[in-house]
Design a protein around this motif. Structure first.
Motif, short mmCIF file in Angstrom:
data_model
loop_
_atom_site.label_atom_id
_atom_site.label_comp_id
_atom_site.label_asym_id
_atom_site.label_seq_id
_atom_site.Cartn_x
_atom_site.Cartn_y
_atom_site.Cartn_z
N GLU A 50 3.31 1.85 -5.81
CA GLU A 50 2.71 2.86 -6.47
C GLU A 50 2.93 4.26 -6.08
O GLU A 50 3.12 5.32 -6.89
N PHE A 51 3.11 4.52 -4.85
CA PHE A 51 3.17 5.79 -4.30
C PHE A 51 4.75 6.37 -3.50
O PHE A 51 5.04 7.32 -3.52
N LEU A 52 5.15 5.09 -3.05
CA LEU A 52 6.45 5.43 -2.31
C LEU A 52 7.86 4.96 -3.47
O LEU A 52 8.90 5.33 -3.19
N GLY A 53 7.52 4.26 -4.66
CA GLY A 53 8.47 3.79 -5.42
C GLY A 53 9.30 2.68 -4.87
O GLY A 53 10.28 2.62 -5.32
N ILE A 54 8.86 2.06 -4.07
CA ILE A 54 9.79 0.92 -3.43
C ILE A 54 9.88 -0.36 -4.26
O ILE A 54 8.61 -0.74 -4.78
N HIS A 55 11.07 -0.80 -4.62
CA HIS A 55 11.17 -1.92 -5.63
C HIS A 55 10.90 -3.14 -4.74
O HIS A 55 10.50 -4.13 -5.48
N MET A 56 11.52 -3.34 -3.79
CA MET A 56 11.63 -4.67 -3.16
C MET A 56 11.18 -4.54 -1.65
O MET A 56 11.58 -3.47 -0.94
N LEU A 57 10.21 -5.41 -1.26
CA LEU A 57 9.74 -5.48 0.24
C LEU A 57 10.23 -6.62 0.73
O LEU A 57 10.14 -7.97 0.18
N TYR A 58 10.64 -6.64 1.95
CA TYR A 58 11.03 -8.12 2.75
C TYR A 58 10.23 -8.06 3.96
O TYR A 58 9.78 -7.14 4.80
N ALA A 59 10.32 -9.32 4.69
CA ALA A 59 9.81 -9.52 6.11
C ALA A 59 10.68 -10.82 6.67
O ALA A 59 10.98 -11.44 6.02
N HIS A 60 10.70 -10.68 8.01
CA HIS A 60 11.54 -11.70 8.82
C HIS A 60 10.39 -12.36 9.34
O HIS A 60 9.52 -11.57 10.22
N ILE A 61 9.87 -13.54 9.41
CA ILE A 61 8.90 -14.06 10.02
C ILE A 61 9.28 -15.50 10.81
O ILE A 61 10.02 -16.22 10.09
N GLY A 62 8.97 -15.58 12.00
CA GLY A 62 9.14 -16.68 12.81
C GLY A 62 8.82 -18.04 11.96
O GLY A 62 7.67 -18.23 11.50
N ASN A 63 9.88 -19.08 11.71
CA ASN A 63 9.45 -20.52 11.20
C ASN A 63 8.39 -21.22 11.71
O ASN A 63 7.63 -21.98 11.02
N ASP A 64 7.94 -20.71 12.84
CA ASP A 64 6.57 -21.52 13.61
C ASP A 64 5.46 -20.65 13.33
O ASP A 64 4.37 -21.32 13.79
N ASN A 65 5.36 -19.58 12.48
CA ASN A 65 4.14 -18.74 12.37
C ASN A 65 3.70 -19.16 10.86
O ASN A 65 3.84 -18.33 10.23
N ALA A 66 3.04 -20.30 10.66
CA ALA A 66 2.49 -20.65 9.35
C ALA A 66 1.28 -19.83 8.84
O ALA A 66 1.34 -19.53 7.73
N ALA A 67 0.74 -19.19 9.73
CA ALA A 67 -0.47 -18.28 9.41
C ALA A 67 0.30 -17.17 8.63
O ALA A 67 -0.10 -16.63 7.65
N SER A 68 1.22 -16.36 9.29
CA SER A 68 1.72 -15.29 8.58
C SER A 68 2.66 -15.57 7.53
O SER A 68 2.55 -14.87 6.30
N ILE A 69 3.44 -16.77 7.36
CA ILE A 69 3.84 -17.20 6.09
C ILE A 69 3.09 -17.39 5.00
O ILE A 69 3.36 -16.75 3.75
N SER A 70 1.96 -18.01 5.31
CA SER A 70 0.73 -17.89 4.30
C SER A 70 0.27 -16.74 3.80
O SER A 70 0.08 -16.44 2.46
N ILE A 71 0.15 -15.80 4.86
CA ILE A 71 -0.32 -14.37 4.15
C ILE A 71 0.52 -13.71 3.20
O ILE A 71 0.35 -13.10 2.20
N PHE A 72 1.86 -13.76 3.79
CA PHE A 72 2.80 -13.11 2.69
C PHE A 72 2.86 -13.93 1.37
O PHE A 72 3.10 -13.48 0.37
N ALA A 73 2.83 -15.30 1.46
CA ALA A 73 2.89 -16.13 0.24
C ALA A 73 1.58 -15.75 -0.65
O ALA A 73 1.63 -15.40 -2.07
N LYS A 74 0.54 -15.34 -0.01
CA LYS A 74 -0.76 -15.09 -0.90
C LYS A 74 -0.55 -13.69 -1.62
O LYS A 74 -0.89 -13.41 -2.46
N CYS A 75 0.41 -12.85 -0.84
CA CYS A 75 0.82 -11.33 -1.41
C CYS A 75 2.11 -11.61 -2.49
O CYS A 75 2.66 -10.56 -2.55
N HIS A 76 2.55 -12.69 -2.76
CA HIS A 76 3.66 -12.64 -3.82
C HIS A 76 5.17 -12.65 -3.20
O HIS A 76 5.92 -12.43 -3.97
N PHE A 77 5.01 -12.98 -1.90
CA PHE A 77 6.53 -13.00 -1.25
C PHE A 77 6.96 -14.33 -1.51
O PHE A 77 6.22 -15.34 -1.27
N THR A 78 8.19 -14.50 -1.86
CA THR A 78 8.72 -15.86 -1.66
C THR A 78 9.96 -15.78 -0.58
O THR A 78 10.58 -14.89 -0.29
N HIS A 79 10.01 -17.23 -0.15
CA HIS A 79 10.99 -17.42 0.80
C HIS A 79 12.32 -17.26 0.04
O HIS A 79 12.70 -18.28 -0.66
#
Length: 105
Positions: A50-79
């Motif tokens: 809304e404020f920065l006009g960024i179209h796409m966000l990305y993250a690199h997450i360790g495949n052993d970090n299930a909690a972080s993967i879950s948080i990003f999935a809840k926020c509509h990030f896809t693998h």
């Protein structure tokens, strides 16, 4: 907690602003499992769009970090990709999961 944007790897769009940004989040162990990570990431995503006009966000997450993967999935990030042996740990290298989210209408 800690959140960040990283825009140095993204191209600049026609208006001169960044079209994508890398994001990350860290929650102190004592404050985990209380919803703070999800709330902070939702706010970060909303601000980026809304404020920065960024179209796409990305993250690199360790495949052993299930909690972080879950948080990003809840926020509509896809693998979208896996980067083999990308993150160095004290026990060797692990794969990184790339998760992305495009701007939501």
């Amino acid at each position: 907690f800690y959140t960040y944007f990283r825009t140095d790897t993204c191209k600049v769009n026609d208006t001169g602003s960044q079209s994508c940004a890398g994001v990350g989040i860290y929650i102190t162990p004592a404050m985990r499992h209380r919803g703070y990570g999800t709330s902070a990431l939702h706010a970060l995503c909303r601000y980026a769009q809304e404020f920065l006009g960024i179209h796409m966000l990305y993250a690199h997450i360790g495949n052993d970090n299930a909690a972080s993967i879950s948080i990003f999935a809840k926020c509509h990030f896809t693998h979208t990709a896996t980067l083999p042996m990308w993150i160095k740990t004290p026990h060797g290298y692990i794969d990184a999961i790339v998760m992305q989210r495009t701007a939501m209408p």
